[in-house]
Design a protein around this motif. Structure first.
Motif, PDB file in Angstrom:
ATOM      1  N   LEU A  46     -63.392  -9.810  44.431  1.00  0.00           N
ATOM      2  CA  LEU A  46     -62.212 -10.578  44.817  1.00  0.00           C
ATOM      3  C   LEU A  46     -61.472 -10.894  43.528  1.00  0.00           C
ATOM      4  O   LEU A  46     -61.980 -11.617  42.677  1.00  0.00           O
ATOM      5  CB  LEU A  46     -62.630 -11.867  45.525  1.00  0.00           C
ATOM      6  CG  LEU A  46     -61.518 -12.678  46.167  1.00  0.00           C
ATOM      7  CD1 LEU A  46     -60.970 -11.921  47.383  1.00  0.00           C
ATOM      8  CD2 LEU A  46     -62.044 -14.029  46.595  1.00  0.00           C
ATOM      9  N   MET A  47     -60.320 -10.302  43.362  1.00  0.00           N
ATOM     10  CA  MET A  47     -59.548 -10.505  42.141  1.00  0.00           C
ATOM     11  C   MET A  47     -58.470 -11.556  42.398  1.00  0.00           C
ATOM     12  O   MET A  47     -57.927 -11.648  43.489  1.00  0.00           O
ATOM     13  CB  MET A  47     -58.888  -9.199  41.694  1.00  0.00           C
ATOM     14  CG  MET A  47     -59.864  -8.091  41.373  1.00  0.00           C
ATOM     15  SD  MET A  47     -60.946  -8.460  39.999  1.00  0.00           S
ATOM     16  CE  MET A  47     -59.780  -8.563  38.665  1.00  0.00           C
ATOM     17  N   ILE A  48     -58.180 -12.311  41.354  1.00  0.00           N
ATOM     18  CA  ILE A  48     -57.119 -13.310  41.405  1.00  0.00           C
ATOM     19  C   ILE A  48     -56.076 -12.925  40.365  1.00  0.00           C
ATOM     20  O   ILE A  48     -56.414 -12.645  39.212  1.00  0.00           O
ATOM     21  CB  ILE A  48     -57.656 -14.722  41.091  1.00  0.00           C
ATOM     22  CG1 ILE A  48     -58.820 -15.100  42.009  1.00  0.00           C
ATOM     23  CG2 ILE A  48     -56.523 -15.743  41.157  1.00  0.00           C
ATOM     24  CD1 ILE A  48     -58.472 -15.268  43.465  1.00  0.00           C
ATOM     25  N   ALA A  49     -54.834 -12.897  40.778  1.00  0.00           N
ATOM     26  CA  ALA A  49     -53.731 -12.651  39.840  1.00  0.00           C
ATOM     27  C   ALA A  49     -52.903 -13.928  39.736  1.00  0.00           C
ATOM     28  O   ALA A  49     -52.629 -14.590  40.739  1.00  0.00           O
ATOM     29  CB  ALA A  49     -52.854 -11.502  40.325  1.00  0.00           C
ATOM     30  N   VAL A  50     -52.553 -14.269  38.512  1.00  0.00           N
ATOM     31  CA  VAL A  50     -51.707 -15.428  38.255  1.00  0.00           C
ATOM     32  C   VAL A  50     -50.452 -14.910  37.564  1.00  0.00           C
ATOM     33  O   VAL A  50     -50.534 -14.264  36.517  1.00  0.00           O
ATOM     34  CB  VAL A  50     -52.429 -16.469  37.380  1.00  0.00           C
ATOM     35  CG1 VAL A  50     -51.517 -17.646  37.073  1.00  0.00           C
ATOM     36  CG2 VAL A  50     -53.715 -16.947  38.055  1.00  0.00           C
ATOM     37  N   ASN A  51     -49.322 -15.141  38.190  1.00  0.00           N
ATOM     38  CA  ASN A  51     -48.039 -14.652  37.671  1.00  0.00           C
ATOM     39  C   ASN A  51     -48.072 -13.149  37.430  1.00  0.00           C
ATOM     40  O   ASN A  51     -47.661 -12.649  36.393  1.00  0.00           O
ATOM     41  CB  ASN A  51     -47.646 -15.430  36.419  1.00  0.00           C
ATOM     42  CG  ASN A  51     -47.475 -16.896  36.715  1.00  0.00           C
ATOM     43  OD1 ASN A  51     -46.949 -17.274  37.751  1.00  0.00           O
ATOM     44  ND2 ASN A  51     -47.953 -17.738  35.821  1.00  0.00           N
ATOM     45  N   LYS A  52     -48.637 -12.434  38.409  1.00  0.00           N
ATOM     46  CA  LYS A  52     -48.673 -10.969  38.455  1.00  0.00           C
ATOM     47  C   LYS A  52     -49.572 -10.338  37.403  1.00  0.00           C
ATOM     48  O   LYS A  52     -49.450  -9.145  37.115  1.00  0.00           O
ATOM     49  CB  LYS A  52     -47.264 -10.386  38.383  1.00  0.00           C
ATOM     50  CG  LYS A  52     -46.401 -10.847  39.535  1.00  0.00           C
ATOM     51  CD  LYS A  52     -45.018 -10.269  39.476  1.00  0.00           C
ATOM     52  CE  LYS A  52     -44.225 -10.837  40.649  1.00  0.00           C
ATOM     53  NZ  LYS A  52     -42.840 -10.540  40.577  1.00  0.00           N
ATOM     54  N   VAL A  53     -50.502 -11.114  36.830  1.00  0.00           N
ATOM     55  CA  VAL A  53     -51.457 -10.601  35.846  1.00  0.00           C
ATOM     56  C   VAL A  53     -52.856 -11.013  36.303  1.00  0.00           C
ATOM     57  O   VAL A  53     -53.083 -12.184  36.629  1.00  0.00           O
ATOM     58  CB  VAL A  53     -51.174 -11.176  34.436  1.00  0.00           C
ATOM     59  CG1 VAL A  53     -52.216 -10.707  33.445  1.00  0.00           C
ATOM     60  CG2 VAL A  53     -49.777 -10.799  33.981  1.00  0.00           C
ATOM     61  N   TYR A  54     -53.790 -10.051  36.324  1.00  0.00           N
ATOM     62  CA  TYR A  54     -55.158 -10.393  36.704  1.00  0.00           C
ATOM     63  C   TYR A  54     -55.679 -11.487  35.783  1.00  0.00           C
ATOM     64  O   TYR A  54     -55.463 -11.444  34.574  1.00  0.00           O
ATOM     65  CB  TYR A  54     -56.075  -9.179  36.637  1.00  0.00           C
ATOM     66  CG  TYR A  54     -55.850  -8.215  37.783  1.00  0.00           C
ATOM     67  CD1 TYR A  54     -56.123  -8.594  39.097  1.00  0.00           C
ATOM     68  CD2 TYR A  54     -55.361  -6.938  37.557  1.00  0.00           C
ATOM     69  CE1 TYR A  54     -55.908  -7.712  40.153  1.00  0.00           C
ATOM     70  CE2 TYR A  54     -55.144  -6.055  38.598  1.00  0.00           C
ATOM     71  CZ  TYR A  54     -55.425  -6.453  39.893  1.00  0.00           C
ATOM     72  OH  TYR A  54     -55.216  -5.593  40.938  1.00  0.00           O
ATOM     73  N   ALA A  55     -56.376 -12.458  36.367  1.00  0.00           N
ATOM     74  CA  ALA A  55     -56.825 -13.626  35.616  1.00  0.00           C
ATOM     75  C   ALA A  55     -58.344 -13.708  35.609  1.00  0.00           C
ATOM     76  O   ALA A  55     -59.009 -13.303  36.564  1.00  0.00           O
ATOM     77  CB  ALA A  55     -56.239 -14.895  36.239  1.00  0.00           C
ATOM     78  N   ASP A  65     -47.244 -21.736  39.296  1.00  0.00           N
ATOM     79  CA  ASP A  65     -47.788 -20.381  39.188  1.00  0.00           C
ATOM     80  C   ASP A  65     -47.712 -19.630  40.509  1.00  0.00           C
ATOM     81  O   ASP A  65     -47.859 -20.218  41.583  1.00  0.00           O
ATOM     82  CB  ASP A  65     -49.253 -20.428  38.749  1.00  0.00           C
ATOM     83  CG  ASP A  65     -49.427 -20.770  37.288  1.00  0.00           C
ATOM     84  OD1 ASP A  65     -48.459 -20.628  36.516  1.00  0.00           O
ATOM     85  OD2 ASP A  65     -50.541 -21.186  36.914  1.00  0.00           O
ATOM     86  N   GLU A  66     -47.491 -18.326  40.407  1.00  0.00           N
ATOM     87  CA  GLU A  66     -47.583 -17.436  41.564  1.00  0.00           C
ATOM     88  C   GLU A  66     -49.007 -16.887  41.569  1.00  0.00           C
ATOM     89  O   GLU A  66     -49.409 -16.202  40.638  1.00  0.00           O
ATOM     90  CB  GLU A  66     -46.587 -16.288  41.440  1.00  0.00           C
ATOM     91  CG  GLU A  66     -46.673 -15.313  42.594  1.00  0.00           C
ATOM     92  CD  GLU A  66     -45.734 -14.141  42.405  1.00  0.00           C
ATOM     93  OE1 GLU A  66     -44.681 -14.134  43.031  1.00  0.00           O
ATOM     94  OE2 GLU A  66     -46.075 -13.249  41.603  1.00  0.00           O
ATOM     95  N   ILE A  67     -49.768 -17.220  42.608  1.00  0.00           N
ATOM     96  CA  ILE A  67     -51.181 -16.862  42.670  1.00  0.00           C
ATOM     97  C   ILE A  67     -51.397 -15.920  43.837  1.00  0.00           C
ATOM     98  O   ILE A  67     -50.903 -16.163  44.943  1.00  0.00           O
ATOM     99  CB  ILE A  67     -52.037 -18.126  42.820  1.00  0.00           C
ATOM    100  CG1 ILE A  67     -51.771 -19.073  41.659  1.00  0.00           C
ATOM    101  CG2 ILE A  67     -53.527 -17.765  42.902  1.00  0.00           C
ATOM    102  CD1 ILE A  67     -52.262 -20.461  41.866  1.00  0.00           C
TER     103      ILE A  67
END
Length: 76
Positions: A46-55, A65-67
């Motif tokens: 399960l990947m999480i991206a924060v502001n269109k970048v993997y976090a 933030d866009e999550i």
């Protein structure tokens, strides 16, 4: 904070977006997600991206933030 869900994560939650509370970083968000939607633990990743970048798990989450929650995907 608004979190967008995609693929099977959206199906499990029953909504395209959710609003978690009390999460300060990605690790806390994942734990919140697993507590609210236990079936997410069954996914192999399960990947999480924060502001269109993997976090990574230590990434802090800020109100604007866009999550996005991105489950495993396959293609053909």
């Amino acid at each position: 904070m608004r979190v967008l869900l995609f693929g099977i994560a959206k199906d499990i939650a029953g909504a395209p977006a959710i609003t978690p509370s009390g999460v300060a970083d990605v690790a806390a968000l994942k734990e919140w997600l697993y507590a609210q939607y236990p079936r997410l633990r069954d996914l192999r990743s399960l990947m999480i991206a924060v502001n269109k970048v993997y976090a990574n798990d230590e990434q802090p989450l800020l109100p604007g933030d866009e999550i996005a929650v991105i489950p495993p995907v396959s293609g053909g």
